[in-house]
Design a protein around this motif. Structure first.
Motif, PDB file in Angstrom:
ATOM      1  N   CYS A 250      47.976  18.758  -3.033  1.00  0.00           N
ATOM      2  CA  CYS A 250      46.450  18.601  -3.185  1.00  0.00           C
ATOM      3  C   CYS A 250      45.934  17.531  -2.382  1.00  0.00           C
ATOM      4  CB  CYS A 250      46.112  18.166  -4.632  1.00  0.00           C
ATOM      5  SG  CYS A 250      44.323  18.176  -5.010  1.00  0.00           S
ATOM      6  N   VAL A 251      44.755  17.998  -1.519  1.00  0.00           N
ATOM      7  CA  VAL A 251      44.055  17.022  -0.625  1.00  0.00           C
ATOM      8  C   VAL A 251      42.783  17.034  -1.016  1.00  0.00           C
ATOM      9  CG1 VAL A 251      43.474  16.591   1.794  1.00  0.00           C
ATOM     10  CG2 VAL A 251      45.696  17.802   1.291  1.00  0.00           C
ATOM     11  N   SER A 252      42.050  15.814  -1.079  1.00  0.00           N
ATOM     12  CA  SER A 252      40.854  15.590  -1.467  1.00  0.00           C
ATOM     13  C   SER A 252      40.081  14.716  -0.555  1.00  0.00           C
ATOM     14  CB  SER A 252      40.674  15.024  -2.754  1.00  0.00           C
ATOM     15  OG  SER A 252      41.060  13.856  -2.825  1.00  0.00           O
ATOM     16  N   PHE A 253      38.693  14.728  -0.520  1.00  0.00           N
ATOM     17  CA  PHE A 253      38.024  14.166   0.498  1.00  0.00           C
ATOM     18  C   PHE A 253      37.111  12.989  -0.149  1.00  0.00           C
ATOM     19  CE2 PHE A 253      39.286  17.565   2.792  1.00  0.00           C
ATOM     20  CZ  PHE A 253      39.040  17.605   4.133  1.00  0.00           C
ATOM     21  N   LYS A 254      36.796  12.108   0.513  1.00  0.00           N
ATOM     22  CA  LYS A 254      35.764  11.080   0.168  1.00  0.00           C
ATOM     23  C   LYS A 254      34.906  10.492   1.304  1.00  0.00           C
ATOM     24  CE  LYS A 254      37.190   9.706  -4.082  1.00  0.00           C
ATOM     25  NZ  LYS A 254      36.132   9.596  -5.111  1.00  0.00           N
ATOM     26  N   LEU A 255      33.810  10.364   0.878  1.00  0.00           N
ATOM     27  CA  LEU A 255      32.626  10.019   2.049  1.00  0.00           C
ATOM     28  C   LEU A 255      31.794   9.074   1.573  1.00  0.00           C
ATOM     29  CD1 LEU A 255      30.954  10.780   4.341  1.00  0.00           C
ATOM     30  CD2 LEU A 255      29.460  12.227   3.097  1.00  0.00           C
ATOM     31  N   GLU A 256      31.769   7.812   2.340  1.00  0.00           N
ATOM     32  CA  GLU A 256      30.895   6.658   1.920  1.00  0.00           C
ATOM     33  C   GLU A 256      30.241   6.415   3.282  1.00  0.00           C
ATOM     34  OE1 GLU A 256      30.435   5.378  -1.012  1.00  0.00           O
ATOM     35  OE2 GLU A 256      31.873   6.306  -2.264  1.00  0.00           O
ATOM     36  N   THR A 257      29.270   5.298   3.018  1.00  0.00           N
ATOM     37  CA  THR A 257      28.646   4.856   4.094  1.00  0.00           C
ATOM     38  C   THR A 257      29.103   3.366   4.428  1.00  0.00           C
ATOM     39  OG1 THR A 257      27.058   3.434   2.614  1.00  0.00           O
ATOM     40  CG2 THR A 257      26.746   5.746   3.813  1.00  0.00           C
ATOM     41  N   ASP A 258      30.288   2.685   3.503  1.00  0.00           N
ATOM     42  CA  ASP A 258      30.983   1.433   3.842  1.00  0.00           C
ATOM     43  C   ASP A 258      32.329   1.624   3.914  1.00  0.00           C
ATOM     44  OD1 ASP A 258      32.316  -1.021   2.604  1.00  0.00           O
ATOM     45  OD2 ASP A 258      30.368  -1.701   3.644  1.00  0.00           O
ATOM     46  N   GLU A 259      33.146   1.221   4.842  1.00  0.00           N
ATOM     47  CA  GLU A 259      34.562   1.744   4.935  1.00  0.00           C
ATOM     48  C   GLU A 259      35.384   0.975   4.010  1.00  0.00           C
ATOM     49  OE1 GLU A 259      38.110   1.194   8.404  1.00  0.00           O
ATOM     50  OE2 GLU A 259      36.147   2.536   8.882  1.00  0.00           O
ATOM     51  N   GLU A 260      35.107  -0.360   3.481  1.00  0.00           N
ATOM     52  CA  GLU A 260      35.885  -0.960   2.588  1.00  0.00           C
ATOM     53  C   GLU A 260      35.632  -0.327   1.420  1.00  0.00           C
ATOM     54  OE1 GLU A 260      35.934  -5.504   1.026  1.00  0.00           O
ATOM     55  OE2 GLU A 260      34.794  -5.187   2.722  1.00  0.00           O
ATOM     56  N   ILE A 261      34.326   0.058   0.943  1.00  0.00           N
ATOM     57  CA  ILE A 261      34.354   0.813  -0.297  1.00  0.00           C
ATOM     58  C   ILE A 261      35.199   2.308  -0.242  1.00  0.00           C
ATOM     59  CG2 ILE A 261      32.632   1.667  -1.869  1.00  0.00           C
ATOM     60  CD1 ILE A 261      30.616  -0.158  -1.062  1.00  0.00           C
ATOM     61  N   LEU A 262      34.954   2.794   0.787  1.00  0.00           N
ATOM     62  CA  LEU A 262      35.795   4.071   1.013  1.00  0.00           C
ATOM     63  C   LEU A 262      37.158   3.986   0.843  1.00  0.00           C
ATOM     64  CD1 LEU A 262      35.691   6.919   2.125  1.00  0.00           C
ATOM     65  CD2 LEU A 262      35.804   5.991   4.448  1.00  0.00           C
ATOM     66  N   VAL A 263      37.999   3.139   1.453  1.00  0.00           N
ATOM     67  CA  VAL A 263      39.235   2.823   1.361  1.00  0.00           C
ATOM     68  C   VAL A 263      39.742   2.344  -0.224  1.00  0.00           C
ATOM     69  CG1 VAL A 263      41.247   1.457   1.892  1.00  0.00           C
ATOM     70  CG2 VAL A 263      39.755   2.118   3.751  1.00  0.00           C
ATOM     71  N   LYS A 264      38.837   1.570  -0.766  1.00  0.00           N
ATOM     72  CA  LYS A 264      39.321   1.334  -2.159  1.00  0.00           C
ATOM     73  C   LYS A 264      39.030   2.239  -3.161  1.00  0.00           C
ATOM     74  CE  LYS A 264      37.608  -2.042  -5.624  1.00  0.00           C
ATOM     75  NZ  LYS A 264      36.445  -3.183  -6.074  1.00  0.00           N
ATOM     76  N   LYS A 265      38.038   3.320  -2.771  1.00  0.00           N
ATOM     77  CA  LYS A 265      37.727   4.342  -3.625  1.00  0.00           C
ATOM     78  C   LYS A 265      38.959   5.354  -3.674  1.00  0.00           C
ATOM     79  CE  LYS A 265      33.707   5.933  -5.038  1.00  0.00           C
ATOM     80  NZ  LYS A 265      32.364   6.221  -5.298  1.00  0.00           N
TER      81      LYS A 265
END
Length: 405
Positions: A250-265
């Motif tokens: 399974c592969v999912s995607f994440k989209l954020e406007t802040d890379e630090e928050i992106l990696v953490k989530k």
């Protein structure tokens, strides 16, 4: 005390009941799609011995009325999912493309892009040549300066007869329809075990309007601004990875406007749901650079982060698919070393060799092993039975010949 209903199951049950009451044709469409997806998996995996991937793409719509006129939407176009579908096909996979109605679809996306760029919209009809009469046809002639990308895509696309049995497209629009179709296709893919992959590129609405909180008919502007109550969409990732299709990659995607928050989530999602890979995107650079985030094989709680950057000679989705396929093969206990590019395009590659064995459970392997032993023993017995009469006849024949001499 009665058990509390699973939020995903409760949501799907409510949506089905609402469709049957207000939009039965949509529920009939979902049921027809279920039959098509199940049949496709049986053919592509069960008969053609291919690995199969489902790619979800586009964005879901949240109706504001039961008989929907107005809705909440998002800006997802399905571009990434459509591109990835093409590259999975080129690597021998059977592909189920679960795409948003009106968004980009595999191969046709190139024409969409040319029209959106303004290169073709004002001259489109002049590029169409029509042959009248019964069995007539339309031919689209695109100058290279207007649609170079389309010409390049056509040159590398598979023959029509190859593509027809390798790609299944299913459309959705509303959030509830998408979640129903995702559950159905995941269960259909579960028969393929580890040889199934699910790539969740769809932008799923985080909020929706519950059935009891929406009017049946179109909201009237004369009544003033509506009061809209939003509820949180139940998370289906846990159901997918633990119940619907637990052995798939399974592969999912994440989209954020802040890379630090992106990696953490992204790390938090893997820790909670256990998907094999998260493709993380920062809003402004998502078409140029992505992060691949996954658990390290050794070391609990450790994560590996790899950056994928768009090259000058290929779209970034080609690199993303190559990375996913490499990990999917590893998930199946296989290696890609023996796969040559020339042998792995449009139908020559992707066929299972020993990989089907890895998709079986321990119990299934034991039953199959016992069956093989039984077949071998039966064959030996039949061979012996066939040999003994033959040997006796030979001996009798030799005895008669000796007497005659």
């Amino acid at each position: 005390m009665p058990l509390k209903a699973n939020p995903v199951d409760a949501f799907l049950s409510d949506y089905k009941r609402e469709l049957l009451e207000n939009n039965p044709s949509e529920w009939n469409r979902i049921e027809r799609a279920a039959e098509r997806m199940d049949s496709f998996v049986r053919s592509a995996w069960g008969q053609e011995r291919r690995k199969v991937v489902c790619i979800t793409s586009g964005g879901t719509v949240v109706p504001l009325e039961k008989r929907m006129v107005r809705a909440i939407d998002n800006f997802s176009t399905g571009r990434r999912g459509a591109a990835m579908a093409e590259h999975f096909l080129s690597l021998g996979y059977g592909v189920i493309y679960l795409g948003r109605k009106g968004a980009h679809f595999p191969f046709s996306r190139h024409l969409d892009a040319a029209c959106e760029s303004g290169k073709l919209d004002s001259t489109f009809l002049r590029l169409v040549e029509a042959e009248a009469g019964a069995g007539g046809r339309l031919t689209l002639s695109i100058p290279e300066e207007s649609g170079g990308a389309i010409l390049a895509a056509a040159a590398r696309s598979p023959p029509g007869e190859v593509l027809a049995g390798r790609l299944l497209t299913v459309r959705f629009e509303a959030l509830g329809s998408y979640l129903h179709l995702l559950r159905i296709v995941s269960i259909a893919l579960s028969r393929a075990g580890s040889e199934a992959a699910i790539v969740l590129a769809c932008a799923v609405s985080d909020f929706y309007v519950a059935t009891e909180d929406m009017p049946r008919d179109k909201m009237q502007s004369a009544e003033g601004p509506p009061q809209i109550k939003l509820s949180s969409t139940p998370k289906c990732m846990g159901a997918l990875t633990k119940e619907w299709c637990p052995r798939a990659f399974c592969v999912s995607f994440k989209l954020e406007t802040d890379e630090e928050i992106l990696v953490k989530k992204a790390k938090g999602s893997i820790a909670k749901y256990g998907q094999g890979l998260v493709i993380a995107n920062e809003l402004r650079s998502r078409y140029e650079r992505c992060l691949l985030i996954e658990r390290e094989k050794a070391g609990k709680g450790e994560y590996r982060v790899e950056a994928i950057v768009k090259g000058t000679d290929a779209e970034i989705e080609q690199k993303l698919v190559a990375a996913v396929v490499q990990r999917h093969y590893a998930h199946c206990g296989e290696s890609l070393d023996a796969v040559a590019d020339d042998d792995y395009r449009w139908g020559k590659g992707g066929n299972r060799s020993s990989s089907w064995w890895s998709s079986l459970s321990v119990g299934e392997k034991a039953l199959l092993g016992a069956a093989v032993v039984g077949v071998v023993a039966l064959g030996a017995a039949l061979a012996a039975a066939a040999f003994i009469p033959g040997a006796a006849l030979d001996a009798a024949r030799n005895e008669r010949e000796s007497a005659a001499e």
